[in-house]
Structures are given as C-alpha cells and as structure tokens.
Scaffold this active site. Structure first.
Site, short mmCIF file in Angstrom:
data_model
loop_
_atom_site.label_atom_id
_atom_site.label_comp_id
_atom_site.label_asym_id
_atom_site.label_seq_id
_atom_site.Cartn_x
_atom_site.Cartn_y
_atom_site.Cartn_z
N HIS A 127 0.84 -1.20 0.00
CA HIS A 127 0.00 0.00 0.00
C HIS A 127 0.87 1.25 0.00
O HIS A 127 2.09 1.16 -0.19
CB HIS A 127 -0.99 -0.03 1.17
CG HIS A 127 -0.35 -0.09 2.54
ND1 HIS A 127 0.48 0.88 3.02
CD2 HIS A 127 -0.43 -1.02 3.53
CE1 HIS A 127 0.89 0.58 4.24
NE2 HIS A 127 0.35 -0.58 4.58
N HIS A 184 4.34 1.28 1.80
CA HIS A 184 5.41 0.57 1.10
C HIS A 184 5.83 1.36 -0.16
O HIS A 184 7.00 1.42 -0.50
CB HIS A 184 4.97 -0.83 0.68
CG HIS A 184 4.36 -1.61 1.81
ND1 HIS A 184 3.00 -1.80 1.92
CD2 HIS A 184 4.91 -2.22 2.89
CE1 HIS A 184 2.75 -2.50 3.01
NE2 HIS A 184 3.89 -2.76 3.62
N CYS A 244 5.42 -10.51 19.42
CA CYS A 244 4.32 -10.10 18.55
C CYS A 244 4.61 -10.61 17.15
O CYS A 244 5.62 -10.21 16.54
CB CYS A 244 4.15 -8.58 18.53
SG CYS A 244 2.98 -8.08 17.25
N CYS A 285 4.70 -7.95 14.32
CA CYS A 285 5.97 -7.23 14.20
C CYS A 285 7.13 -8.19 13.97
O CYS A 285 8.22 -7.77 13.61
CB CYS A 285 6.31 -6.46 15.47
SG CYS A 285 5.16 -5.20 15.94
N CYS A 318 0.41 -5.18 21.92
CA CYS A 318 1.53 -4.67 21.13
C CYS A 318 1.24 -3.20 20.80
O CYS A 318 0.14 -2.88 20.34
CB CYS A 318 1.67 -5.48 19.85
SG CYS A 318 2.52 -4.59 18.54
N HIS A 362 0.48 -3.08 16.79
CA HIS A 362 -0.69 -3.78 16.25
C HIS A 362 -1.92 -3.72 17.15
O HIS A 362 -3.00 -4.13 16.75
CB HIS A 362 -0.33 -5.24 15.94
CG HIS A 362 0.63 -5.34 14.80
ND1 HIS A 362 2.00 -5.28 14.97
CD2 HIS A 362 0.42 -5.44 13.47
CE1 HIS A 362 2.59 -5.35 13.79
NE2 HIS A 362 1.66 -5.45 12.86
N LYS A 402 -4.33 6.88 11.63
CA LYS A 402 -3.36 5.83 11.35
C LYS A 402 -3.85 4.98 10.17
O LYS A 402 -5.04 4.67 10.08
CB LYS A 402 -3.24 4.97 12.61
CG LYS A 402 -2.05 4.06 12.59
CD LYS A 402 -1.89 3.37 13.93
CE LYS A 402 -0.74 2.42 13.90
NZ LYS A 402 -0.95 1.19 13.20
N LYS A 407 -5.04 -1.46 7.55
CA LYS A 407 -5.67 -2.32 6.55
C LYS A 407 -6.94 -2.94 7.14
O LYS A 407 -7.98 -2.97 6.50
CB LYS A 407 -4.66 -3.39 6.14
CG LYS A 407 -5.13 -4.32 5.07
CD LYS A 407 -4.86 -3.78 3.69
CE LYS A 407 -5.70 -4.53 2.68
NZ LYS A 407 -5.08 -4.98 1.53
#
Ligand code: MSP
Length: 594
Positions: free
Chosen positions: A19, A22, A127, A130, A144, A147, A291, A294
C-alpha cells in the site's frame, strides 16, 4: 571507473498486497537511485520480499496454501505494484532464494564458530505482527503498541545471539560514523537505548519450520529478522555485484530503524563483515490524520494512489507534502491541490507558454541570466544528504523564478527570441532535475525541448475540478468570551502561518530595536522581515533558528526596507521578556502551521 552506489528498500512481508506506506519507501529509494544514475554513478538498487517467519506461515495456513505457494502467488502483486509506480530497480530478492538461504547459513555458522551464538530457553513476549520480542514495559494495556493486539507469551528452546557483547562496539561505531544514524534527530533515541544496555537476542525458533534451518542444529529455523537483514548482503554475493558491498544507503521506515541500526550492525560485526554506511529512517503517513490500518479499511492502495491525479502527481505529492524523515498526512484533496496549483499551474503553464512562444517566434542564443538563479549546488547538497523534499522544493523555487521572468519580460509582446532561449535552456535543466521525481513527465518535457525546433506542447497535467464546500454556510455569529473577542474559523484560516529558518540577521542603520532578518520559507522562497527583537537576541544566536511567521501579511516599509511578513513572539506584560515561538522539532522551512 565509475563510483558505485548501492541502495536498498526494506524487503516487505508478502502477507498482503503493498500500500501507500510501502510505496513511499520504495519511491524514495527510486528517486535517490535515479539521481545517482544521473550523477553517472554505477547504481545497484535492490528491492525484495521477506518470505519466511511465523506471520507468513500463519497467513498462508489461513489461505489454505503452503507458505511457499502463498508467497509465490503474492510476488507478482509486488512486481506489478513497482511497475505501476515506475520503480527502476535492479534486482528483486526473495529470502526463499536458494542463494540467499545459503549465505544466511554461512553467516550463522560464522557467528556460531566465534562463540556469539549459544543455546538456551526464551521465555517472554512476542508479537507475530511485528515479528519482534517485547518486554512488559513496551506494552500498551497488555497489547503490542503497534498492532494493538494481545501479545503472545513464548516459552521455547532457542539459540541466543550475544547482542550484549556489542553494546560498546556499537556505541563506538555510531561515534566514529556520525552519519550512519540518519537523519540526525533520530540518532539520539537509538544511542540512549543502546546505552541503557542490550539483552542477548533469541535468533531461532523450533516450534515451526518456515525459515532457514540453523546449520548447526537443523531442528531450529533462523529468526526471521536475522534471515531478512542479510538479504542486503547476499544480493552482493552474486557474480559481478561484489563491489557494491558495503551498502551506501538503507532506506527504512522509523518502525524498523532499531532492527537496522542495532541488530544489523551487531550481526555483521560478529560475522566479520564490513558495515553499511548509512541507514535513513523516514516518517509515517497517516490518512486524513488517522493511522493507516488495513484491517479498519483505512488504507490507500497503489491503484487508488495513482488514479487520483496520475502516477507522477502522486510521486510528486509524497515528496513535496512531507519533509523526508518526518511524518506526513495524506489526503486526496491535498494531492489534487498540489497537482492543480504546482504541477498544472506552475510547471505546466511554464512549459505550454514557452513552447508555444518558441514555436511562434524562435529562440536565439544568449548568455543565460535566468539560469544563474538555479541553485544547483544547493540541490546537489540536499541530495547528498538525502533531503529529497528540500531538493524538490528548491527546483520549484527556480520554476517560480522562470514564471516571474516570463511575466516580467512579456515575450508575447516583445517576441524576444533571447528571452525565449533563456526559458528553453532553463526548462531543459528543470526537466533533468525533475526526472528522478516525475520520470514520465520529465521525459515528455525533454522530448518537447530536445532540439531548437520547438513545437507547442500538449497539456501535461490536466487540472482536476473540485467542488468547494460553501464556507459561508458554516459561519457562526461572533461571540464574546470573557474579555476576548472570538473570531470565526474562516478568519483564522486566512492566516498563512509558516515555519521559516533565519539564514541571516543584520543590524539596520539608525534602528536600535530592529533587525533585518533573511528567512528561508521553503516553497515560498526567501523573505526579508524587520523585527523588533534586537534587545532580546544576539544576531549570531538567531542564525539557523526556526521560527513561525505570518507569510501573507501585506508588505510594509520599515526604515526603507520592505518587511514581507511578521514573526510570532511571546512577551510578558511588562515587555521585559520576549521569546520567539519556535517548533520543538526539526521541521522543514515552508511547513504550514495551524
Ligand atoms: N519485513 C520487514 C522488513 C525487513 S527489512 C530487512 C517489514 N516489512 S513490512 O512489510 O512490514 O514493511 C515495513 C515498511 O513499510 C516500513 O519500514 C515502512 O517502510 C513501510 N510502511 C508501512 N506502513 C507505512 C506508513 N503508514 N507510512 C510510511 N511507511 C510505512 O517490516
């Protein structure tokens, strides 16, 4: 012999399609790679995927596929994304490549043989999102911090890497190589955390098998980060690529800076391999101030990104909107705004006017006074320090000069071929400098101005219509709040508050309270402001200071000097203390305040 330049992006987890986040890292690396190619360097630009680990194994299982099959099916998604974004990479590496797996085993063996790897038991938090180990104090409500999901308690036999042994060597390395941790403001946190002490790191798992088996104990697979980081090295262990090691630049997001600046150099020290020259961490993008997530559907896909205003406008926006190294906020409106006002109006108009006039009246060689305004050295310096947003902003300052020049010289009235020559030459330079950022459009511009027989250019950036909300509707009646007259938001929104960097402070003859300040206001260019702060600041203390100014105040003459704006300063009632308002982080000049 050409100078080598080796640049990498992180290798992404192919558990999902890429996305905007990246895309950002990858376009940044592409811009820097293209710039270095323009400098006639031999560039090696590496991208790839991080195929192993628990996260991929779990995702594949949910999809009912083997991890190998799952990742094989995902790779075309990454390759096509990079093609859509015009990423000119040299190699796409996967951690499942046999060659890479062999190198990982070779370095594991080296670290083991020199006594840096020992067997033990890991008990603690992990996690999988991660692929990282945590301690209690890292958690937020038992979850976490990244996440926001409950964290797993691991207890298993493992091999540890003696990270603690590398605390001092790492601190020495940072000291001896001050640009390794870049940008500079990110270095402090790493150095402080390393100073606090390093615990040995679990570098193998034996509860699943999707990874590189340890050469000295095949019942374990290597920790995914140990495996992944070595991709950068194994890509240069191929024929003809050996000369590229060590890496000149690893571009990473701030989330994975620690892995690249602590684990990575420590592993390399242990394996006796030369260390990379620089790791540069960029910030994170939010979407409409929230933030990117997804799972909550708050994400911009590669297709969405490029469909708003075209690929080049997206590439341009990402490196104009946010300072490279800082966080940025993405919004469709902001992208369209920059597309319309900067690419279509500023650049597009310059190209179409100049090409049309040059076709009509021709050009004639002359010494180019306009081109002297191009600050090439400054742009090169920005690029050398990877301040790519600043380089882009400087190019646009020159585009502004060109537009002012054409406006002032009026070649449509004078038919002056020499004026048109200066513009044509300048545009040729602009196209070259913009080519790393907007390669397709730059190529089109280069074609239009390739020879001196210029033809009117087609429209390069079509303006996008936007329907503006009716501001009057939201106007609220004025109210008085305990002695303070309130204003409407619309009144406040009229102020253009900007970050400015003081580049010079001078005395003004006969004025004992005023300084003449020269300011760098990023995209707004240079400004002069007269400010009554002489009693409170020494001129040399003001230099390089970042302040806030009102940039859209009508200019005013003070002591014969045109003051183009006002700065913000706080003062006590008795006016004995005056303090400039400064941002508390290193933020680019020209950034908006509000
Ligand atoms: N596989 C590891 C990297 C190993 S490198 C030896 C990994 N992969 S990842 O798929 O999670 O990608 C992380 C990278 O994606 C970040 O470092 C950053 O470059 C990019 N981004 C993901 N979301 C982002 C934003 N919202 N904003 C900017 N970049 C972010 O970590």
């Amino acid at each position: 012999m050409k100078e080598n330049f080796y640049i990498t992006t992180p290798i992404y987890y192919p558990n999902d399609v890429p996305h905007i986040g990246h895309a950002y890292t990858t376009i940044a690396a592409d811009i820097i790679a293209r710039w270095n190619k323009l400098q006639d360097k031999d560039v090696f630009f590496l991208v790839g995927t991080d195929d192993h680990g628990k996260k991929i194994a779990d995702t594949a299982q949910k999809a009912g596929k083997t991890p190998k099959q799952f990742t094989d099916d995902m790779i075309p998604e990454f390759k096509s994304a990079w093609e859509k974004l015009n990423i000119n990479y040299d190699k796409f590496i996967r951690t499942t490549d046999t060659h890479h797996e062999k190198i990982v085993q070779e370095v594991l063996q080296k670290c083991f043989d020199n006594g840096d790897i020992y067997k033990g038991e890991y008990e603690g938090l992990y996690c999988t999102g991660c692929e990282a180990y945590f301690t209690e104090k890292d958690l937020e409500d038992g979850c976490c911090p990244i996440h926001k999901k409950p964290i797993e308690n691991l207890k298993e036999e493992t091999y540890f890497f003696k990270l603690s042994k590398y605390q001092k060597p790492l601190l020495k390395f940072y000291k001896d190589n001050p640009t390794f941790l870049s940008p500079k403001h990110r270095s402090k946190e790493i150095i402080n955390r390393v100073k606090e002490g390093l615990r040995d790191l679990s570098i193998s798992r034996n509860s699943f098998d999707w990874g590189v088996p340890l050469p000295f104990d095949k019942s374990h697979v290597a920790y995914v980060w140990f495996d992944a980081l070595f991709n950068y090295y194994s890509a240069t262990r191929e024929k003809g690529k050996e000369g590229f090691w060590p890496t000149d630049l690893h571009i990473v997001g701030k989330d994975i800076y620690w892995f690249h600046t602590v684990y990575w150099p420590a592993f390399l020290m242990s394996a006796g391999i030369e260390l990379p020259k620089q790791v540069y961490a960029h910030g994170w993008w939010t979407l409409d101030k929230e933030k990117i997530s997804k799972s909550r559907g708050r994400v911009v896909s590669i297709d969405e990104l490029t469909e708003i205003a075209g690929l080049d406008s997206a590439r341009y926006f990402l490196f104009r909107e946010a300072s490279f190294g800082e966080d940025g906020d993405f919004s469709k409106e902001a992208l369209i705004d920059r597309h319309n006002n900067e690419l279509a109006n500023k650049l597009g108009n310059l190209i179409s006017r100049t090409s049309a006039l040059a076709e009509k009246y021709g050009i004639e060689k002359v010494e180019n006074a306009l081109l002297k305004k191009l600050k090439l050295k400054k742009i090169e310096k920005h690029f050398d320090k990877f301040r790519i947003d600043k380089a882009l902003s400087e190019i646009f300052t020159f585009i502004d000069h060109c537009n002012e020049f054409i406006q002032h010289q009026k070649p449509w009235e004078t038919h002056d071929k020499k004026v048109l020559y200066q513009l044509v030459e300048s545009i040729r330079q602009i196209a070259k400098l913009l080519s790393p950022f907007i390669p397709d459009s730059a190529e089109k511009i280069q074609k239009i101005f390739k020879t001196d027989k210029i033809k009117k250019a087609p429209v390069l950036f079509n303006k996008i219509e936007v329907s503006k909300p009716n501001l009057n509707k939201s106007e609220e009646p004025r109210q008085i709040m305990e002695g303070i007259t309130t204003i409407n938001f619309e009144d406040f929104a009229k102020l253009d508050l900007r970050i400015a960097e003081i580049t010079n402070a001078e005395n003004i003859e006969g004025a004992d309270k005023l300084y003449k300040l020269t300011l760098d206001v990023g995209e707004l260019g240079r400004r002069t402001i007269c400010a009554g702060i002489k009693e409170f600041y020494k001129a040399e203390d003001l230099k390089d200071k970042k302040i806030i100014i009102i940039a859209n105040l009508a200019p005013r003459k003070l002591r014969g000097i045109e003051s183009q704006g006002m700065l913000l300063a706080a003062s006590t009632k008795d006016k004995k203390t005056v303090s400039l308002v400064s941002p508390d982080q290193d933020i680019a000049p020209g950034s908006t305040v509000g």
